[in-house]
Motif scaffolding. Structure first.
Motif, PDB file in Angstrom:
ATOM      1  N   ALA A   1     -34.890  51.354 -66.183  1.00 45.65           N
ATOM      2  CA  ALA A   1     -34.308  51.989 -67.334  1.00 45.65           C
ATOM      3  C   ALA A   1     -33.034  52.408 -67.138  1.00 45.65           C
ATOM      4  O   ALA A   1     -32.612  52.821 -65.897  1.00 45.65           O
ATOM      5  CB  ALA A   1     -35.226  53.197 -67.589  1.00 45.65           C
ATOM      6  N   PRO A   2     -32.013  52.350 -68.218  1.00 49.69           N
ATOM      7  CA  PRO A   2     -30.682  52.830 -67.862  1.00 49.69           C
ATOM      8  C   PRO A   2     -30.530  54.361 -67.651  1.00 49.69           C
ATOM      9  O   PRO A   2     -31.356  54.923 -68.210  1.00 49.69           O
ATOM     10  CB  PRO A   2     -29.979  51.977 -69.119  1.00 49.69           C
ATOM     11  N   PRO A   3     -29.526  54.555 -66.883  1.00 50.33           N
ATOM     12  CA  PRO A   3     -29.385  55.997 -66.912  1.00 50.33           C
ATOM     13  C   PRO A   3     -28.711  56.604 -68.065  1.00 50.33           C
ATOM     14  O   PRO A   3     -28.180  56.012 -69.118  1.00 50.33           O
ATOM     15  CB  PRO A   3     -28.250  56.121 -65.646  1.00 50.33           C
ATOM     16  N   ARG A   4     -29.030  57.897 -68.292  1.00 50.20           N
ATOM     17  CA  ARG A   4     -28.413  58.805 -69.316  1.00 50.20           C
ATOM     18  C   ARG A   4     -27.210  59.303 -68.873  1.00 50.20           C
ATOM     19  O   ARG A   4     -27.011  59.792 -67.679  1.00 50.20           O
ATOM     20  CB  ARG A   4     -29.450  59.368 -70.015  1.00 50.20           C
ATOM     21  N   ALA A   5     -25.993  59.422 -69.524  1.00 49.48           N
ATOM     22  CA  ALA A   5     -24.872  59.894 -68.972  1.00 49.48           C
ATOM     23  C   ALA A   5     -24.232  60.491 -70.168  1.00 49.48           C
ATOM     24  O   ALA A   5     -24.034  60.361 -71.277  1.00 49.48           O
ATOM     25  CB  ALA A   5     -23.813  58.687 -68.621  1.00 49.48           C
ATOM     26  N   GLU A   6     -23.429  61.748 -69.921  1.00 49.78           N
ATOM     27  CA  GLU A   6     -22.653  62.507 -70.716  1.00 49.78           C
ATOM     28  C   GLU A   6     -21.552  63.074 -69.902  1.00 49.78           C
ATOM     29  O   GLU A   6     -21.531  63.634 -68.858  1.00 49.78           O
ATOM     30  CB  GLU A   6     -23.533  63.618 -71.485  1.00 49.78           C
ATOM     31  N   VAL A   7     -20.448  63.533 -70.737  1.00 51.45           N
ATOM     32  CA  VAL A   7     -19.275  64.178 -70.260  1.00 51.45           C
ATOM     33  C   VAL A   7     -19.610  65.873 -70.588  1.00 51.45           C
ATOM     34  O   VAL A   7     -19.828  66.173 -71.236  1.00 51.45           O
ATOM     35  CB  VAL A   7     -17.998  63.924 -70.888  1.00 51.45           C
ATOM     36  N   VAL A   8     -19.450  66.319 -69.138  1.00 53.72           N
ATOM     37  CA  VAL A   8     -20.064  67.844 -69.482  1.00 53.72           C
ATOM     38  C   VAL A   8     -18.668  68.720 -68.957  1.00 53.72           C
ATOM     39  O   VAL A   8     -18.970  69.924 -69.618  1.00 53.72           O
ATOM     40  CB  VAL A   8     -21.124  68.080 -68.354  1.00 53.72           C
ATOM     41  N   GLU A   9     -17.529  68.068 -68.659  1.00 50.90           N
ATOM     42  CA  GLU A   9     -16.354  68.770 -68.555  1.00 50.90           C
ATOM     43  C   GLU A   9     -15.108  67.950 -68.605  1.00 50.90           C
ATOM     44  O   GLU A   9     -15.213  66.893 -67.943  1.00 50.90           O
ATOM     45  CB  GLU A   9     -16.370  69.686 -67.622  1.00 50.90           C
ATOM     46  N   LEU A  10     -14.264  68.455 -69.305  1.00 47.28           N
ATOM     47  CA  LEU A  10     -12.905  67.690 -69.276  1.00 47.28           C
ATOM     48  C   LEU A  10     -11.555  68.673 -69.349  1.00 47.28           C
ATOM     49  O   LEU A  10     -11.791  69.441 -69.983  1.00 47.28           O
ATOM     50  CB  LEU A  10     -12.702  66.917 -70.582  1.00 47.28           C
ATOM     51  N   ARG A  11     -11.168  68.561 -68.052  1.00 49.84           N
ATOM     52  CA  ARG A  11     -10.010  69.506 -67.837  1.00 49.84           C
ATOM     53  C   ARG A  11      -8.854  68.797 -67.539  1.00 49.84           C
ATOM     54  O   ARG A  11      -8.723  67.846 -67.085  1.00 49.84           O
ATOM     55  CB  ARG A  11     -10.257  70.342 -66.556  1.00 49.84           C
ATOM     56  N   ILE A  12      -7.678  69.332 -68.326  1.00 52.72           N
ATOM     57  CA  ILE A  12      -6.256  68.980 -68.113  1.00 52.72           C
ATOM     58  C   ILE A  12      -5.924  69.674 -66.992  1.00 52.72           C
ATOM     59  O   ILE A  12      -5.693  70.707 -67.088  1.00 52.72           O
ATOM     60  CB  ILE A  12      -5.365  69.194 -69.508  1.00 52.72           C
ATOM     61  N   LEU A  13      -5.516  68.653 -65.713  1.00 51.45           N
ATOM     62  CA  LEU A  13      -5.156  69.498 -64.563  1.00 51.45           C
ATOM     63  C   LEU A  13      -3.551  69.437 -65.058  1.00 51.45           C
ATOM     64  O   LEU A  13      -2.710  70.670 -64.269  1.00 51.45           O
ATOM     65  CB  LEU A  13      -5.404  68.485 -63.430  1.00 51.45           C
TER      66      LEU A  13
ATOM     67  N   ARG B   1      -2.774  64.419 -66.091  1.00 50.43           N
ATOM     68  CA  ARG B   1      -3.908  64.198 -64.996  1.00 50.43           C
ATOM     69  C   ARG B   1      -5.243  65.042 -65.637  1.00 50.43           C
ATOM     70  O   ARG B   1      -5.005  66.218 -65.927  1.00 50.43           O
ATOM     71  CB  ARG B   1      -3.123  64.806 -63.808  1.00 50.43           C
ATOM     72  N   PHE B   2      -6.387  64.311 -65.637  1.00 51.70           N
ATOM     73  CA  PHE B   2      -7.413  65.000 -66.046  1.00 51.70           C
ATOM     74  C   PHE B   2      -8.544  64.973 -64.910  1.00 51.70           C
ATOM     75  O   PHE B   2      -8.510  64.088 -63.941  1.00 51.70           O
ATOM     76  CB  PHE B   2      -8.052  64.155 -67.361  1.00 51.70           C
ATOM     77  N   ALA B   3      -9.406  66.127 -64.923  1.00 59.52           N
ATOM     78  CA  ALA B   3     -10.790  66.010 -64.236  1.00 59.52           C
ATOM     79  C   ALA B   3     -11.811  65.984 -65.154  1.00 59.52           C
ATOM     80  O   ALA B   3     -12.043  66.825 -66.162  1.00 59.52           O
ATOM     81  CB  ALA B   3     -10.807  67.460 -63.336  1.00 59.52           C
ATOM     82  N   ILE B   4     -12.584  64.709 -64.877  1.00 58.48           N
ATOM     83  CA  ILE B   4     -13.957  64.604 -65.876  1.00 58.48           C
ATOM     84  C   ILE B   4     -15.151  64.664 -64.905  1.00 58.48           C
ATOM     85  O   ILE B   4     -15.077  64.240 -63.722  1.00 58.48           O
ATOM     86  CB  ILE B   4     -13.806  63.165 -66.380  1.00 58.48           C
ATOM     87  N   ARG B   5     -16.160  65.407 -65.519  1.00 56.99           N
ATOM     88  CA  ARG B   5     -17.184  65.648 -64.794  1.00 56.99           C
ATOM     89  C   ARG B   5     -18.343  64.960 -65.645  1.00 56.99           C
ATOM     90  O   ARG B   5     -18.459  65.360 -67.073  1.00 56.99           O
ATOM     91  CB  ARG B   5     -17.657  67.096 -64.560  1.00 56.99           C
ATOM     92  N   LEU B   6     -19.087  63.826 -65.007  1.00 58.48           N
ATOM     93  CA  LEU B   6     -20.091  63.369 -65.638  1.00 58.48           C
ATOM     94  C   LEU B   6     -21.336  63.748 -65.322  1.00 58.48           C
ATOM     95  O   LEU B   6     -21.534  64.034 -63.941  1.00 58.48           O
ATOM     96  CB  LEU B   6     -19.972  61.745 -65.559  1.00 58.48           C
ATOM     97  N   ASP B   7     -22.379  63.845 -65.984  1.00 54.47           N
ATOM     98  CA  ASP B   7     -23.638  64.149 -65.713  1.00 54.47           C
ATOM     99  C   ASP B   7     -24.638  63.079 -65.798  1.00 54.47           C
ATOM    100  O   ASP B   7     -24.703  62.476 -67.007  1.00 54.47           O
ATOM    101  CB  ASP B   7     -24.479  65.454 -66.645  1.00 54.47           C
TER     102      ASP B   7
END
Length: 151
Positions: free
Chosen positions: A23-35, A43-49
């Motif tokens: 089954a395909p994974p589920r994914a979402e962006v949990v944090e988006l930060r402008i560094l 320059r961004f930091a992106i956290r994916l769950d």
């Protein structure tokens, strides 16, 4: 010659430890930060769950993804280290990205919504498995994420 056949058979045995259909994974962006933001880009930091709905762990070589933010453009990124997505569990992956997404951070901040500074996003990508001869597993998600500024 016999050693080569044995190694091939062992490799095929390792491939068979994962079910044919995953089954395909589920994914979402949990944090988006402008560094960092400047006229030449951001320059961004992106956290994916990532969530694995399968009853077996999935060895991942890397994750590739694109994120469309508030209709302003695409960020694309790739994880740098292999990991194992646990059976029925989650893994958070953080990636730093440099982009010329918009001409200025002010313009990006203009598309945030409400008091929580959320941005609508579309996330699509794939997990490249750390298993020979296996197709990548794709994912897609639409949602909202707060836009955070580095402190």
């Amino acid at each position: 010659w016999l050693l080569g056949i044995c190694l091939c058979l062992c490799g095929l045995q390792a491939c068979s430890s994962l079910p044919r259909q995953l089954a395909p994974p589920r994914a979402e962006v949990v944090e988006l930060r402008i560094l960092q933001a400047g006229f030449d880009g951001q320059r961004f930091a992106i956290r994916l769950d990532l969530f694995n709905p399968n009853p077996v762990p999935i060895p991942v070589r890397f994750v590739e993804f694109d994120v469309r933010l508030g209709g302003e453009g695409l960020l694309d990124g790739q994880s740098v280290a292999p990991f194992t997505l646990p059976a029925g569990g989650t893994q958070v992956v953080e990636v730093e990205i440099f982009s010329k997404l918009v001409s200025s951070a002010t313009r990006l901040l203009a598309v945030v919504q409400g008091p929580t500074n959320t941005l609508e996003y579309e996330l699509q990508g794939q997990l490249t498995l750390d298993v020979p001869l296996r197709e990548p597993l794709g994912f897609y998600h639409r949602g909202q994420v707060p836009l955070l500024l580095a402190q």
